[in-house]
Structures are given as C-alpha cells and as structure tokens.
Motif scaffolding. Structure first.
Motif, mmCIF file in Angstrom:
data_model
loop_
_atom_site.group_PDB
_atom_site.id
_atom_site.type_symbol
_atom_site.label_atom_id
_atom_site.label_comp_id
_atom_site.label_asym_id
_atom_site.label_seq_id
_atom_site.Cartn_x
_atom_site.Cartn_y
_atom_site.Cartn_z
ATOM 1 N N THR A 18 37.521 31.758 52.339
ATOM 2 C CA THR A 18 37.674 32.832 53.320
ATOM 3 C C THR A 18 39.131 32.899 53.760
ATOM 4 O O THR A 18 39.871 31.921 53.662
ATOM 5 C CB THR A 18 36.796 32.597 54.558
ATOM 6 N N SER B 233 40.319 38.819 40.146
ATOM 7 C CA SER B 233 39.624 39.512 41.226
ATOM 8 C C SER B 233 40.230 39.212 42.592
ATOM 9 O O SER B 233 40.789 38.144 42.834
ATOM 10 C CB SER B 233 38.147 39.105 41.229
ATOM 11 N N HIS B 234 40.121 40.212 43.480
ATOM 12 C CA HIS B 234 40.500 40.078 44.884
ATOM 13 C C HIS B 234 41.982 39.758 45.063
ATOM 14 O O HIS B 234 42.370 38.956 45.917
ATOM 15 C CB HIS B 234 39.617 39.040 45.580
ATOM 16 N N ALA C 91 38.986 35.657 46.296
ATOM 17 C CA ALA C 91 37.540 35.447 46.356
ATOM 18 C C ALA C 91 36.928 36.595 47.147
ATOM 19 O O ALA C 91 37.636 37.428 47.715
ATOM 20 C CB ALA C 91 37.225 34.099 47.007
ATOM 21 N N ASN C 92 35.589 36.647 47.200
ATOM 22 C CA ASN C 92 34.918 37.749 47.888
ATOM 23 C C ASN C 92 35.399 37.919 49.322
ATOM 24 O O ASN C 92 35.530 39.036 49.820
ATOM 25 C CB ASN C 92 33.404 37.532 47.881
ATOM 26 N N LYS C 93 35.648 36.813 50.003
ATOM 27 C CA LYS C 93 36.057 36.864 51.405
ATOM 28 C C LYS C 93 37.464 36.321 51.616
ATOM 29 O O LYS C 93 37.834 35.939 52.733
ATOM 30 C CB LYS C 93 35.057 36.087 52.264
ATOM 31 N N PRO D 70 35.563 30.238 44.880
ATOM 32 C CA PRO D 70 34.748 31.428 45.164
ATOM 33 C C PRO D 70 34.198 31.484 46.585
ATOM 34 O O PRO D 70 33.892 32.567 47.095
ATOM 35 C CB PRO D 70 33.614 31.328 44.139
ATOM 36 N N THR E 123 41.622 37.074 50.143
ATOM 37 C CA THR E 123 42.476 37.893 49.289
ATOM 38 C C THR E 123 43.849 37.259 49.105
ATOM 39 O O THR E 123 44.367 36.582 49.992
ATOM 40 C CB THR E 123 42.674 39.295 49.887
ATOM 41 N N GLN F 90 44.135 34.465 41.683
ATOM 42 C CA GLN F 90 42.777 34.955 41.916
ATOM 43 C C GLN F 90 42.363 34.709 43.355
ATOM 44 O O GLN F 90 42.578 33.626 43.901
ATOM 45 C CB GLN F 90 41.796 34.249 40.980
#
Length: 228
Positions: free
Chosen positions: A157, A218-219, A186-188, A154, A190, A184
C-alpha cells in the motif's frame, strides 16, 4: 575498516556523519556498507561491499562524492527489506561505481537475485510513503547487468513518487540476456512521477524505456526518460 562480519557501519541514531573512510575486504555475504538514521551524511568514502552499499531508508539522507565497488551480492542503493518505508528528501550525488560483480564469475548465463541492482527494492516491504528522492551524477564503469529492480509486493500500500535520476552514465549494459530493468507497483501502491534525465548508456542518451531495456509493469504512472 576491514573484513566485516556484517555491516561496516550501522549507526541508526540521527545526525550521524561518515567522511573520508575506506571500507574494504568484504569476504562474506551480508557485509553491508552503511545504514544510517535520519539527517545522515556520507561523503568522500570508498565502499567495497558484499551486500547493500547504502541503505536508503531515512529522511534527509545525503550521500556525496563516494566510490563503490559492488561485489557479488547486494544493491548499490537499497530501498527495501524492512516492512515499511516512510522516507522523504534524500539527496545522493557524485557516486562512481567502479565494479558491479553480480555476473563477473558466472559465465555467459548469469542469473542474479532480486537483491542485485544499482537501485533495488528487495525483501518484503509492503508499506510505502516515499517521495522527493534525487540521485544525480552517477557513473557506472564496465558492464552493468541491471540498473533498476523495483518491484513492489502485490500486497503493498502507499506510493513511491517524485523519484528523479539525473545525469547517469553507464559504460555498457547487456541487452541479449534474461535480465531487465523493472519497475512495478501494486493494486494499492503506485510508482509514479519518476524521471530519468540524461541517462546515458554506452554514450547514447536514453529517451524511451525500451532503449534501456526497461519494463514498466502494472501500477506505474508518468515515468519519463528525457535528454537535454
């Protein structure tokens, strides 16, 4: 090469070549196959590993015409473990995976680690700059519990993009168990622009994630399954 304590071959300098080598009898865990530096070539080689067979870590790596017996531990193609992965232009082709033994001795209720898949991201890798990876003409015999397990931490980057998997043939894959193929980001970070072209399981060409028990979490973006 027989009965390694850890790696069969670890040559992290650049421009190394392995050819016409047999690597057998990996009786202990952590008996990885090969780890190479930049511009490496592995060809015409048999690897029976009880950890990751190929560390896919460096630019311009070429693997071709190899045979793998993947024992109870490790991935066939491992992308993880180190803290960062900066890698472009990898070409892997014509690899026969004759066994994936992650579940062979565990009965009907098999649970395996995050280190066990044909394409895998294990460990605590958090920085990614990965692109232009082509893995083609892969043949997997028998029942393969998991093809892809690529879940970013998570806190990651960066990006893993332009991954192309062409002409894979899998004899069979369990569909009624707790194991799934998973991708999968992460927020920062892809996972984007991945293509699975002519992926066949049990002779059936896959044109959607659900047909091959893939979970695109996600992402992730623009991950496609196509048949020609």
């Amino acid at each position: 090469m027989v009965d390694p304590e850890q790696y069969f071959y670890r040559g992290l300098s650049d421009h190394n070549t392995i050819g016409n080598v047999k690597m057998i009898a990996p009786w202990t865990y952590n008996s990885d196959g090969v780890g190479m530096g930049h511009d490496a070539l592995v060809e015409d080689t048999f690897i029976w590993a009880n950890d990751d067979s190929f560390k896919v870590y460096t630019d311009n790596m070429v693997v071709r015409r190899c045979v793998v017996w993947q024992a109870q531990n490790g991935a066939v193609f491992q992308f993880g473990w180190w803290s960062g992965r900066d890698m472009q232009k990898v070409r892997i082709s014509d690899v026969d995976v004759i066994h994936t033994d992650w579940c062979t001795f565990k009965g009907n209720n098999c649970h395996i680690s995050g280190n066990d898949a044909v394409i895998d991201l294990a460990g605590d890798t958090k920085s990614f700059k990965v692109s232009d990876i082509v893995i083609s003409n892969i043949r997997i015999e028998g029942s393969c519990p998991r093809l892809v397990y690529f879940k970013m931490n998570p806190a990651s980057t960066g990006s893993v993009t332009n991954m192309h998997f062409n002409n894979w043939s899998v004899e069979s894959q369990p569909t009624h168990d707790s194991l799934h193929n998973e991708i999968q980001g992460a927020n920062k970070a892809t996972a984007s622009n991945w293509t699975f072209t002519n992926l066949k399981i049990g002779g059936h060409c896959i044109n959607s994630p659900s047909q091959a028990d893939f979970s695109l979490e996600s992402h992730t973006n623009n991950i496609k399954f196509t048949c020609h």
